[in-house]
Design a protein around this motif. Structure first.
Motif, PDB file in Angstrom:
ATOM      1  N   GLU A 180      45.350  67.494  36.126  1.00 22.81           N
ATOM      2  CA  GLU A 180      44.491  68.701  36.156  1.00 22.81           C
ATOM      3  C   GLU A 180      43.163  68.272  35.731  1.00 22.81           C
ATOM      4  O   GLU A 180      43.023  67.514  34.870  1.00 22.81           O
ATOM      5  CB  GLU A 180      44.955  69.771  35.534  1.00 22.81           C
ATOM      6  N   SER A 181      42.036  68.853  36.346  1.00 20.13           N
ATOM      7  CA  SER A 181      40.475  68.559  36.014  1.00 20.13           C
ATOM      8  C   SER A 181      40.203  69.421  34.867  1.00 20.13           C
ATOM      9  O   SER A 181      40.438  70.675  34.795  1.00 20.13           O
ATOM     10  CB  SER A 181      39.837  69.022  37.059  1.00 20.13           C
ATOM     11  N   SER A 182      40.006  68.569  33.836  1.00 23.54           N
ATOM     12  CA  SER A 182      39.392  69.282  32.652  1.00 23.54           C
ATOM     13  C   SER A 182      38.100  69.602  32.346  1.00 23.54           C
ATOM     14  O   SER A 182      37.579  70.552  31.929  1.00 23.54           O
ATOM     15  CB  SER A 182      40.154  68.591  31.286  1.00 23.54           C
ATOM     16  N   VAL A 183      37.111  68.892  33.057  1.00 29.71           N
ATOM     17  CA  VAL A 183      35.715  68.938  33.097  1.00 29.71           C
ATOM     18  C   VAL A 183      35.202  68.329  34.222  1.00 29.71           C
ATOM     19  O   VAL A 183      35.689  67.436  34.936  1.00 29.71           O
ATOM     20  CB  VAL A 183      35.063  68.038  31.798  1.00 29.71           C
ATOM     21  N   VAL A 184      33.973  69.037  34.978  1.00 32.53           N
ATOM     22  CA  VAL A 184      33.462  68.730  35.858  1.00 32.53           C
ATOM     23  C   VAL A 184      31.962  68.808  35.572  1.00 32.53           C
ATOM     24  O   VAL A 184      31.353  69.882  35.181  1.00 32.53           O
ATOM     25  CB  VAL A 184      33.746  69.699  37.300  1.00 32.53           C
ATOM     26  N   THR A 185      31.172  67.760  35.875  1.00 34.50           N
ATOM     27  CA  THR A 185      29.699  67.720  35.913  1.00 34.50           C
ATOM     28  C   THR A 185      29.282  67.085  37.165  1.00 34.50           C
ATOM     29  O   THR A 185      29.900  66.381  37.763  1.00 34.50           O
ATOM     30  CB  THR A 185      29.250  66.725  34.785  1.00 34.50           C
ATOM     31  N   VAL A 186      28.059  67.618  37.763  1.00 33.76           N
ATOM     32  CA  VAL A 186      27.570  67.258  39.167  1.00 33.76           C
ATOM     33  C   VAL A 186      26.058  67.162  38.826  1.00 33.76           C
ATOM     34  O   VAL A 186      25.624  68.352  38.062  1.00 33.76           O
ATOM     35  CB  VAL A 186      27.982  68.200  39.971  1.00 33.76           C
ATOM     36  N   VAL A 187      25.547  66.255  39.328  1.00 26.69           N
ATOM     37  CA  VAL A 187      24.130  66.203  39.093  1.00 26.69           C
ATOM     38  C   VAL A 187      23.418  65.612  40.684  1.00 26.69           C
ATOM     39  O   VAL A 187      24.082  64.782  41.217  1.00 26.69           O
ATOM     40  CB  VAL A 187      23.578  65.034  38.017  1.00 26.69           C
ATOM     41  N   SER A 188      22.390  66.367  41.240  1.00 23.60           N
ATOM     42  CA  SER A 188      21.841  66.120  42.359  1.00 23.60           C
ATOM     43  C   SER A 188      20.370  65.396  41.844  1.00 23.60           C
ATOM     44  O   SER A 188      19.857  66.125  41.318  1.00 23.60           O
ATOM     45  CB  SER A 188      21.806  67.046  43.630  1.00 23.60           C
ATOM     46  N   ALA A 189      19.897  64.635  42.668  1.00 28.01           N
ATOM     47  CA  ALA A 189      18.550  63.902  42.577  1.00 28.01           C
ATOM     48  C   ALA A 189      17.982  63.176  43.739  1.00 28.01           C
ATOM     49  O   ALA A 189      18.988  63.059  44.902  1.00 28.01           O
ATOM     50  CB  ALA A 189      18.704  62.991  41.531  1.00 28.01           C
ATOM     51  N   PRO A 190      16.790  62.975  44.162  1.00 31.88           N
ATOM     52  CA  PRO A 190      16.327  62.346  45.329  1.00 31.88           C
ATOM     53  C   PRO A 190      16.965  60.930  45.705  1.00 31.88           C
ATOM     54  O   PRO A 190      17.177  60.671  46.937  1.00 31.88           O
ATOM     55  CB  PRO A 190      14.905  62.046  45.105  1.00 31.88           C
ATOM     56  N   HIS A 191      17.391  60.203  44.546  1.00 37.04           N
ATOM     57  CA  HIS A 191      17.800  58.844  44.634  1.00 37.04           C
ATOM     58  C   HIS A 191      19.157  58.542  43.994  1.00 37.04           C
ATOM     59  O   HIS A 191      19.086  59.266  42.836  1.00 37.04           O
ATOM     60  CB  HIS A 191      16.699  57.820  44.383  1.00 37.04           C
ATOM     61  N   ARG A 192      19.952  57.564  44.403  1.00 37.49           N
ATOM     62  CA  ARG A 192      21.220  57.350  43.602  1.00 37.49           C
ATOM     63  C   ARG A 192      20.836  56.948  42.294  1.00 37.49           C
ATOM     64  O   ARG A 192      21.753  57.296  41.286  1.00 37.49           O
ATOM     65  CB  ARG A 192      22.022  56.487  44.475  1.00 37.49           C
ATOM     66  N   ALA A 193      20.014  56.067  41.975  1.00 36.14           N
ATOM     67  CA  ALA A 193      19.838  55.521  40.680  1.00 36.14           C
ATOM     68  C   ALA A 193      19.528  56.701  39.665  1.00 36.14           C
ATOM     69  O   ALA A 193      20.422  56.642  38.644  1.00 36.14           O
ATOM     70  CB  ALA A 193      18.619  54.576  40.497  1.00 36.14           C
ATOM     71  N   GLU A 194      18.804  57.588  40.052  1.00 35.81           N
ATOM     72  CA  GLU A 194      18.447  58.749  38.859  1.00 35.81           C
ATOM     73  C   GLU A 194      19.751  59.581  38.956  1.00 35.81           C
ATOM     74  O   GLU A 194      19.976  60.133  37.883  1.00 35.81           O
ATOM     75  CB  GLU A 194      17.443  59.708  39.410  1.00 35.81           C
ATOM     76  N   ALA A 195      20.424  59.737  40.072  1.00 39.83           N
ATOM     77  CA  ALA A 195      21.634  60.768  40.169  1.00 39.83           C
ATOM     78  C   ALA A 195      22.534  59.896  39.214  1.00 39.83           C
ATOM     79  O   ALA A 195      23.228  60.755  38.423  1.00 39.83           O
ATOM     80  CB  ALA A 195      22.193  60.896  41.339  1.00 39.83           C
ATOM     81  N   PHE A 196      22.862  58.589  39.290  1.00 40.77           N
ATOM     82  CA  PHE A 196      23.909  58.260  38.424  1.00 40.77           C
ATOM     83  C   PHE A 196      23.414  57.979  37.043  1.00 40.77           C
ATOM     84  O   PHE A 196      24.482  58.587  36.214  1.00 40.77           O
ATOM     85  CB  PHE A 196      24.063  56.617  38.900  1.00 40.77           C
TER      86      PHE A 196
END
Length: 187
Positions: free
Chosen positions: A120-136
């Protein structure tokens, strides 16, 4: 002693905090924060984070595994939280994420409470950004800061016993430690 400036500088939760059957959450235009005893809808978190100006969405889902350090045969975990403080801490993490990566689009921070079994998933975080480097980078910071500073604890039950999770940290540590600032001790 907390000064007036410290209180003014503390990020506030934007939006309404809702408490409905085992779930507390707040959702604004840019942040969706929740603590829940229910299943985490990973796909819904991802879909909400998509923005026209963001070409990258990084999603982290932490799942219950069958072992921990020195603990084989983990059967289940039980998460407990200081509910009155969790969303405030999540909001502080979001504010710091946006300070470090100003182009961040949306941020989702959700955590489960109660009994969870392997897979089971205990935690979820999601981040969106213009480019992959910043998102990661922002995504990594967000989950690491949550794990280090949110007042949430796990109790593990495994084949030979039960105890609080390894690596549990003192919740009284200031979020400054999470931000990479030294807070004492030898250099």
């Amino acid at each position: 002693m907390t000064t007036g400036a410290a209180i003014r500088d503390r990020p506030s939760i934007v939006g309404t905090i809702a408490r409905v059957s085992g779930r507390i959450e707040t959702k604004s235009e840019h942040d969706w924060l929740a603590l829940t005893s229910g299943e985490l809808a990973v796909g819904a978190a991802y879909d909400w984070a998509i923005r026209p100006g963001c070409g990258a969405v990084v999603l982290f889902s932490g799942t219950v595994r069958d072992h921990a350090e020195g603990r084989e045969g983990v059967d289940h975990l039980t998460y407990e939280a200081y509910e009155d403080k969790v969303l405030q801490r999540f909001a502080e993490i979001c504010a710091e994420t946006r300070r470090r990566w100003p182009d961040t689009g949306r941020i989702v921070m959700w955590h489960r409470t109660g009994r969870l079994v392997v897979g089971e998933s205990s935690v979820v975080t999601v981040v969106s950004a213009p480019h992959r480097a910043e998102a990661f980078e922002a995504g990594r910071f967000t989950i690491d800061a949550l794990k280090e500073s949110a007042p949430i604890w796990k109790h593990e039950v495994w084949a030979d016993g039960a105890d609080w999770g390894t690596g549990a940290s003192d919740i009284s540590r200031d979020i400054a430690e999470v931000h990479g600032q030294r807070v004492g001790g030898p250099e």
